[in-house]
Design a protein around this motif. Structure first.
Motif, PDB file in Angstrom:
ATOM      1  N   MET A   1       5.272  16.812  -0.062  1.00  0.00           N
ATOM      2  CA  MET A   1       5.416  15.409  -0.379  1.00  0.00           C
ATOM      3  C   MET A   1       6.869  15.013  -0.161  1.00  0.00           C
ATOM      4  O   MET A   1       7.778  15.732  -0.526  1.00  0.00           O
ATOM      5  N   SER A   2       7.064  13.861   0.444  1.00  0.00           N
ATOM      6  CA  SER A   2       8.421  13.407   0.705  1.00  0.00           C
ATOM      7  C   SER A   2       9.147  13.094  -0.596  1.00  0.00           C
ATOM      8  O   SER A   2       8.539  12.875  -1.639  1.00  0.00           O
ATOM      9  N   HIS A   3      10.462  13.065  -0.518  1.00  0.00           N
ATOM     10  CA  HIS A   3      11.287  12.793  -1.693  1.00  0.00           C
ATOM     11  C   HIS A   3      10.961  11.426  -2.291  1.00  0.00           C
ATOM     12  O   HIS A   3      10.891  11.275  -3.508  1.00  0.00           O
ATOM     13  N   GLN A   4      10.750  10.419  -1.441  1.00  0.00           N
ATOM     14  CA  GLN A   4      10.465   9.085  -1.941  1.00  0.00           C
ATOM     15  C   GLN A   4       9.155   9.041  -2.716  1.00  0.00           C
ATOM     16  O   GLN A   4       9.067   8.421  -3.771  1.00  0.00           O
TER      17      GLN A   4
ATOM     18  N   HIS B   1      -0.172  11.133  10.360  1.00  0.00           N
ATOM     19  CA  HIS B   1      -0.211  12.590  10.370  1.00  0.00           C
ATOM     20  C   HIS B   1       1.186  13.150  10.603  1.00  0.00           C
ATOM     21  O   HIS B   1       1.997  12.569  11.290  1.00  0.00           O
ATOM     22  N   GLY B   2       1.451  14.266  10.017  1.00  0.00           N
ATOM     23  CA  GLY B   2       2.735  14.943  10.177  1.00  0.00           C
ATOM     24  C   GLY B   2       2.628  16.314   9.542  1.00  0.00           C
ATOM     25  O   GLY B   2       1.538  16.869   9.414  1.00  0.00           O
ATOM     26  N   THR B   3       3.748  16.861   9.130  1.00  0.00           N
ATOM     27  CA  THR B   3       3.705  18.142   8.432  1.00  0.00           C
ATOM     28  C   THR B   3       3.043  17.934   7.076  1.00  0.00           C
ATOM     29  O   THR B   3       2.845  16.797   6.633  1.00  0.00           O
ATOM     30  N   ARG B   4       2.754  19.002   6.409  1.00  0.00           N
ATOM     31  CA  ARG B   4       2.103  18.924   5.108  1.00  0.00           C
ATOM     32  C   ARG B   4       2.909  18.061   4.134  1.00  0.00           C
ATOM     33  O   ARG B   4       2.367  17.367   3.292  1.00  0.00           O
ATOM     34  N   HIS B   5       4.225  18.060   4.274  1.00  0.00           N
ATOM     35  CA  HIS B   5       5.089  17.321   3.364  1.00  0.00           C
ATOM     36  C   HIS B   5       5.230  15.844   3.725  1.00  0.00           C
ATOM     37  O   HIS B   5       5.610  15.043   2.878  1.00  0.00           O
ATOM     38  N   THR B   6       4.965  15.480   4.960  1.00  0.00           N
ATOM     39  CA  THR B   6       5.215  14.092   5.374  1.00  0.00           C
ATOM     40  C   THR B   6       3.963  13.281   5.662  1.00  0.00           C
ATOM     41  O   THR B   6       4.067  12.070   5.804  1.00  0.00           O
ATOM     42  N   ARG B   7       2.782  13.903   5.765  1.00  0.00           N
ATOM     43  CA  ARG B   7       1.591  13.096   6.053  1.00  0.00           C
ATOM     44  C   ARG B   7       1.265  12.215   4.847  1.00  0.00           C
ATOM     45  O   ARG B   7       1.445  12.622   3.703  1.00  0.00           O
TER      46      ARG B   7
ATOM     47  N   VAL C   1       2.815  -9.817  -0.135  1.00  0.00           N
ATOM     48  CA  VAL C   1       2.221  -8.629   0.481  1.00  0.00           C
ATOM     49  C   VAL C   1       3.236  -7.497   0.432  1.00  0.00           C
ATOM     50  O   VAL C   1       4.402  -7.672   0.786  1.00  0.00           O
ATOM     51  N   THR C   2       2.780  -6.332  -0.007  1.00  0.00           N
ATOM     52  CA  THR C   2       3.622  -5.147  -0.153  1.00  0.00           C
ATOM     53  C   THR C   2       2.919  -3.967   0.491  1.00  0.00           C
ATOM     54  O   THR C   2       1.695  -3.867   0.447  1.00  0.00           O
ATOM     55  N   ARG C   3       3.677  -3.069   1.099  1.00  0.00           N
ATOM     56  CA  ARG C   3       3.108  -1.844   1.662  1.00  0.00           C
ATOM     57  C   ARG C   3       3.246  -0.722   0.631  1.00  0.00           C
ATOM     58  O   ARG C   3       4.307  -0.474   0.102  1.00  0.00           O
ATOM     59  N   MET C   4       2.133  -0.078   0.360  1.00  0.00           N
ATOM     60  CA  MET C   4       2.071   1.028  -0.595  1.00  0.00           C
ATOM     61  C   MET C   4       1.932   2.320   0.202  1.00  0.00           C
ATOM     62  O   MET C   4       1.030   2.448   1.030  1.00  0.00           O
ATOM     63  N   ILE C   5       2.820   3.274  -0.035  1.00  0.00           N
ATOM     64  CA  ILE C   5       2.784   4.553   0.681  1.00  0.00           C
ATOM     65  C   ILE C   5       2.419   5.640  -0.321  1.00  0.00           C
ATOM     66  O   ILE C   5       3.125   5.833  -1.316  1.00  0.00           O
ATOM     67  N   VAL C   6       1.284   6.305  -0.066  1.00  0.00           N
ATOM     68  CA  VAL C   6       0.779   7.332  -0.977  1.00  0.00           C
ATOM     69  C   VAL C   6       0.510   8.618  -0.204  1.00  0.00           C
ATOM     70  O   VAL C   6       0.405   8.618   1.017  1.00  0.00           O
ATOM     71  N   SER C   7       0.359   9.713  -0.938  1.00  0.00           N
ATOM     72  CA  SER C   7       0.130  11.010  -0.297  1.00  0.00           C
ATOM     73  C   SER C   7      -1.234  11.045   0.375  1.00  0.00           C
ATOM     74  O   SER C   7      -2.126  10.251   0.074  1.00  0.00           O
ATOM     75  N   SER C   8      -1.407  11.989   1.263  1.00  0.00           N
ATOM     76  CA  SER C   8      -2.640  12.076   2.056  1.00  0.00           C
ATOM     77  C   SER C   8      -3.827  12.574   1.247  1.00  0.00           C
ATOM     78  O   SER C   8      -4.960  12.485   1.707  1.00  0.00           O
ATOM     79  N   ASP C   9      -3.605  13.084   0.049  1.00  0.00           N
ATOM     80  CA  ASP C   9      -4.731  13.554  -0.762  1.00  0.00           C
ATOM     81  C   ASP C   9      -5.249  12.478  -1.718  1.00  0.00           C
ATOM     82  O   ASP C   9      -6.031  12.762  -2.612  1.00  0.00           O
ATOM     83  N   THR C  10      -4.847  11.232  -1.500  1.00  0.00           N
ATOM     84  CA  THR C  10      -5.351  10.112  -2.298  1.00  0.00           C
ATOM     85  C   THR C  10      -6.830   9.919  -1.986  1.00  0.00           C
ATOM     86  O   THR C  10      -7.225   9.958  -0.828  1.00  0.00           O
ATOM     87  N   PRO C  11      -7.657   9.693  -3.023  1.00  0.00           N
ATOM     88  CA  PRO C  11      -9.080   9.480  -2.774  1.00  0.00           C
ATOM     89  C   PRO C  11      -9.315   8.275  -1.870  1.00  0.00           C
ATOM     90  O   PRO C  11      -8.451   7.419  -1.713  1.00  0.00           O
ATOM     91  N   GLU C  12     -10.507   8.206  -1.317  1.00  0.00           N
ATOM     92  CA  GLU C  12     -10.841   7.165  -0.340  1.00  0.00           C
ATOM     93  C   GLU C  12     -10.579   5.759  -0.881  1.00  0.00           C
ATOM     94  O   GLU C  12     -11.006   5.399  -1.968  1.00  0.00           O
ATOM     95  N   VAL C  13      -9.849   4.973  -0.100  1.00  0.00           N
ATOM     96  CA  VAL C  13      -9.546   3.581  -0.422  1.00  0.00           C
ATOM     97  C   VAL C  13     -10.070   2.733   0.728  1.00  0.00           C
ATOM     98  O   VAL C  13      -9.880   3.064   1.889  1.00  0.00           O
TER      99      VAL C  13
END
Length: 112
Positions: A1-4, A95-101, A60-72
């Motif tokens: 997971m990214s630092h942010q 898509h990216g590395t495990r930490h950045t996707r 309008v705001t962009r929400m950035i969440v991890s790739s393991d978030t349930p289906e939205v």
């Protein structure tokens, strides 16, 4: 997971569920009984303030969440910053590395 995203803000994601309405049709609605807590980063995208009676505020705001978030989906909602938000478009998977996707989801504040 990214630092942010590790240091992000808490939010609740309300997924959708399918029900059968009184006419026998399948209808997608928000499942308000089972929120999923997430940690996300929020980046403002665009907004406009209502100047005249009858106009509408747009936020309008962009929400950035991890790739393991349930289906939205487009019928889902988000509770963040003391407000309810609608999902504007389906989530975009990056898509990216495990930490950045991650998923990026544009959300719009619901009128109060």
């Amino acid at each position: 997971m990214s630092h942010q995203r590790a240091r992000g803000q808490p939010a609740l994601v309300y997924r959708t569920k399918t029900i059968i309405d009184a006419r026998g049709h399948q209808v997608a609605i928000v499942d308000t009984e089972n929120p999923t807590p997430v940690t996300a980063v929020f980046v403002p995208q665009r907004s406009s303030r209502a100047e005249v009676a009858g106009q509408q505020d747009i936020d309008v705001t962009r929400m950035i969440v991890s790739s393991d978030t349930p289906e939205v989906t487009s019928w889902s909602r988000v509770s963040w910053d003391g407000s309810m938000w609608d999902v504007v478009v389906p989530p975009a998977y990056h898509h990216g590395t495990r930490h950045t996707r991650h998923y990026s989801i544009d959300i719009r504040r619901r009128p109060s």
